[in-house]
Each structure stands twice: as structure tokens, then as C-alpha cells.
Design a protein around this motif. Structure first.
Motif, PDB file in Angstrom:
ATOM      1  N   THR A   1       0.831  -1.209   0.000  1.00 42.20           N
ATOM      2  CA  THR A   1       0.000   0.000   0.000  1.00 42.20           C
ATOM      3  C   THR A   1       0.861   1.252   0.000  1.00 42.20           C
ATOM      4  O   THR A   1       0.598   2.198  -0.757  1.00 42.20           O
ATOM      5  N   ASP A   2       1.899   1.268   0.839  1.00 39.60           N
ATOM      6  CA  ASP A   2       2.785   2.438   0.884  1.00 39.60           C
ATOM      7  C   ASP A   2       3.493   2.648  -0.442  1.00 39.60           C
ATOM      8  O   ASP A   2       3.673   3.790  -0.891  1.00 39.60           O
ATOM      9  N   MET A   3       3.894   1.563  -1.085  1.00 37.00           N
ATOM     10  CA  MET A   3       4.572   1.694  -2.374  1.00 37.00           C
ATOM     11  C   MET A   3       3.616   2.242  -3.428  1.00 37.00           C
ATOM     12  O   MET A   3       3.981   3.117  -4.219  1.00 37.00           O
ATOM     13  N   ARG A   4       2.389   1.757  -3.451  1.00 34.97           N
ATOM     14  CA  ARG A   4       1.413   2.256  -4.430  1.00 34.97           C
ATOM     15  C   ARG A   4       1.111   3.719  -4.180  1.00 34.97           C
ATOM     16  O   ARG A   4       0.968   4.510  -5.111  1.00 34.97           O
ATOM     17  N   ARG A   5       1.017   4.089  -2.893  1.00 34.91           N
ATOM     18  CA  ARG A   5       0.759   5.492  -2.581  1.00 34.91           C
ATOM     19  C   ARG A   5       1.928   6.367  -3.009  1.00 34.91           C
ATOM     20  O   ARG A   5       1.744   7.450  -3.583  1.00 34.91           O
ATOM     21  N   SER A   6       3.130   5.927  -2.757  1.00 33.70           N
ATOM     22  CA  SER A   6       4.308   6.715  -3.119  1.00 33.70           C
ATOM     23  C   SER A   6       4.439   6.885  -4.622  1.00 33.70           C
ATOM     24  O   SER A   6       4.909   7.908  -5.104  1.00 33.70           O
ATOM     25  N   LEU A   7       4.012   5.884  -5.374  1.00 33.04           N
ATOM     26  CA  LEU A   7       4.089   5.948  -6.829  1.00 33.04           C
ATOM     27  C   LEU A   7       2.872   6.621  -7.448  1.00 33.04           C
ATOM     28  O   LEU A   7       2.790   6.732  -8.671  1.00 33.04           O
TER      29      LEU A   7
END
Length: 368
Positions: free
Chosen positions: A216-222
Motif C-alpha cells: 500500500t505504501d509503495m502504491r501510494r508513493s508511486l
């Protein structure tokens, strides 16, 4: 608004064809029938190349200059000579300084020839000064446009570089922390699978939840996670409120961690809270990776009206972190600097390791 959108969709050639059309219309209306064929042909030769001036500035400049020379040879004065200034402006806006100077020199020679042929009563200086001023103005305007364009291109490149660096920091923090926690939890589950199956199951469930949090954090950051999605609601943007979950996660991974938050933090901007979370996350991850079993950590956050102070300390030996600083501390320094802070990381006088910084997020302190 609709009209503005419609006009913005028109190709540049449409706008560049307006001046040639007006010049040709002027010739058709004002010139006598006996002079019209020559005037119309020369006007077309001077003005029509401007339609392609954005695609081939130097070629168009050469074509317009050649047409102007023919015009001078046949001794016909035309308003279409303004095409020379437009072509010069285009060259200056799209070429380097040397090419621009050559183009200015060519047009200036044309101005001298025009004044020598078409001025009357010896009045050479005044029209020559006027033409020279127009030549210089066209060149300077083009150079300014080129400089402004280059400036904004540099700003865009800088923004892209900063965004790339931000995403890199986010990816480093997310991947390093969550993988470290998942490895520690997996090791604990393997150790407990025979003597305490319930604890092993709990640890593996925490591994799965940590993995989902990382995704989730990776998708948000991207930038691919929408606000209304279930993952976004289940895992909100990390901030000071999520530090309790973070410290609990570290405790489960084998690093007993205390948390002390002094003062309210609801007034702190989300960007500053995210930086606080990532700073604490990276500091605790380093402790988890580089210290032996039995190390304890403590997190202290002091929230003020316009600043937030972060202190992360542990009881582990500093030697491994002095020799293996890596990119983590560099990333923490960059995060801290974004909010006007200076990060200090190093051994503590009484033993252990400490990370300290103070972030500024509003008011006069920002300018200070």
C-alpha cells in the motif's frame, strides 16, 4: 473557457498563417493592377515561408532573406519586409548566440541597403537608426524567449529530479523497513513453530500484514493509490498517530521500543508528519538490523506550535552503524533538510546510538 480550449487546440501553423494572409490581402487591396503581379509574388515569397518558421527557423530565414534580396534588386518597397523581423525573432528564439549574431548581421546589412536605395533627400541616419532599433528589438525579444524557455525547462528537470529523489527515499524506507521486520518475524515464527505454534501463527499473520502495508505504501508513493480504495482506508498516510503501530511492530520483530509523544500534533501538516514517521522508521530499522538481541529503543517526539523534535535512541553498540551507515542516514538528512532541520546521528556519551532532528513547518521559524 470553451473558446479558449478551442483556440488552444489549433496547430501553430494556423496562427503563423495569419500574418501572411493579412500582408497578401493588403497587397490585393492597395496595389494598382499594373503593379499587382510583382507585388503579390514578392509578398508571397516574403510572407508565406513564415508558416513553417517553427519547424525550420534557419531555412525560413534563408528563404525570406533571399526574397528580400530579390525585392531590393527589382526596386519594390513592400510592407511584407516585416517578415524579416519575424524570421529573425524566430532564429533568435531557437538558435544559439553565434547563429543569432550572424542573422542580426544579415538583416542589418539589408537595412543598410534599404536605406541607401529608398531614403530621400539624404535622410539616411534617421531611417537607419529606426530599422536598427527594430532589428535589435526582434533579436533581443527572441533571445529572451529562448532564455525563459531554457529556465522553465531547467525548473521542470529539477522538479523531476526532486520527485525522483523523493520516490527513491520513500522506496528505500518502505522496502528496507518492511523487509527487515518481515525477516525478523519470519525468524521468530520458525523458532516458535514447534514449541509455540500459536505464536508462530501470530508472527506469520504479522508478516502478511506488514507485506500488505508495504504494498500500500509503495502504491501510494508511486501515485497509483486512490483515496477511496479499501487499502487506502485500511492503511492511512503514515504520521505521528501511526508511530504507536510502528513501535508495536518493532516490538513484535524483537526490538522492545518505547514511545513518548509530548504535545498535540493535529496542527502539524501531513507532509511534516510523514517525514517524522519515516525518520523514526528508518532509525528503528537501522537499530533492528545492526544491533544484537536484547537492545532496547526509545522514541521521543516533542510537538510545538511551529516545530517538532524527533529523538530516537537505543542501547545497542554503535560500531556496526559507524562502518555501515549506507544510504539510510543520508536519506534521513535529506528528509530533515526539506523541513529546515539538521539531523545528528551518532554514538551517545553514555553508550548506545541516537538520532536527533528538529523540523520546522510554519511561521517565522521557516524564514529563519
Amino acid at each position: 473557457m470553451t473558446e479558449r480550449r478551442w483556440t488552444s487546440r489549433l496547430p501553430p501553423e494556423v496562427w503563423d498563417s495569419l500574418l501572411p494572409a493579412l500582408l497578401l490581402l493588403h497587397v490585393l487591396i492597395m496595389w494598382a493592377p499594373t503593379e499587382l503581379p510583382v507585388a503579390a509574388a514578392l509578398t508571397a515569397a516574403l510572407a508565406l515561408p513564415l508558416v513553417w518558421r517553427r519547424r525550420a527557423p534557419l531555412t525560413v530565414f534563408g528563404a525570406v532573406t533571399a526574397a528580400a534580396l530579390v525585392q531590393w534588386l527589382v526596386d519594390v518597397q513592400l510592407p511584407a519586409d516585416v517578415a524579416l523581423l519575424v524570421a529573425l525573432y524566430t532564429v533568435a528564439a531557437n538558435s544559439d548566440r553565434r547563429v543569432t549574431l550572424v542573422a542580426v548581421g544579415v538583416v542589418e546589412i539589408g537595412a543598410v541597403l534599404a536605406c541607401l536605395r529608398w531614403t530621400t533627400d539624404g535622410a539616411f541616419l534617421t531611417p537607419f537608426a529606426a530599422l536598427t532599433a527594430m532589428v535589435v528589438a526582434a533579436a533581443v525579444l527572441g533571445v529572451n524567449v529562448r532564455t525563459t524557455r531554457a529556465y522553465f525547462a531547467a525548473l521542470r528537470e529539477r522538479a523531476v529530479a526532486e520527485e525522483r529523489a523523493r520516490i527513491t527515499r520513500e522506496m528505500h524506507d518502505i522496502v528496507t523497513h518492511n523487509l527487515s521486520v518481515m525477516v525478523a518475524l519470519t525468524d521468530a515464527a520458525v523458532s516458535a513453530q514447534h514449541r509455540s505454534p500459536d505464536k508462530a501463527t501470530t508472527a506469520m499473520l504479522q508478516v502478511a500484514e506488514t507485506g500488505r502495508q508495504a504494498l500500500t505504501d509503495m502504491r501510494r508513493s508511486l501515485g497509483v493509490l486512490r483515496t477511496g480504495e479499501p487499502d487506502a482506508e485500511r492503511h492511512p498516510l503514515p504520521g505521528i498517530a501511526q508511530l504507536e503501530t510502528l513501535t508495536g511492530q518493532m516490538c513484535a520483530a524483537g526490538l522492545p521500543t518505547g514511545l513518548d509523544v509530548d504535545g498535540g500534533y493535529t496542527h502539524i501538516p501531513a507532509t511534516a508528519q510523514l517525514s517524522v514517521y519515516r525518520l523514526v522508521q528508518e532509525a528503528l530499522t537501522n537499530t533492528l538490523k545492526h544491533t544484537p538481541t536484547g537492545t532496547h529503543a526509545n522514541v521521543r517526539i516533542e510537538c510545538a506550535a511551529e516545530t517538532v523534535t524527533v529523538d530516537v535512541t537505543d542501547t545497542g553498540p554503535p560500531a556496526p552503524r559507524l562502518t555501515r551507515a549506507g544510504h539510510g542516514i543520508t536519506g534521513m538528512r535529506e528528509r530533515s533538510a526539506v523541513h529546515g532541520g539538521t539531523l545528528r546521528a551518532g554514538p551517545l556519551p553514555g553508550g548506545g546510538w541516537g538520532v536527533h532532528t528538529r523540523l520546522v513547518f510554519g511561521g517565522p521559524a521557516v524564514s529563519a
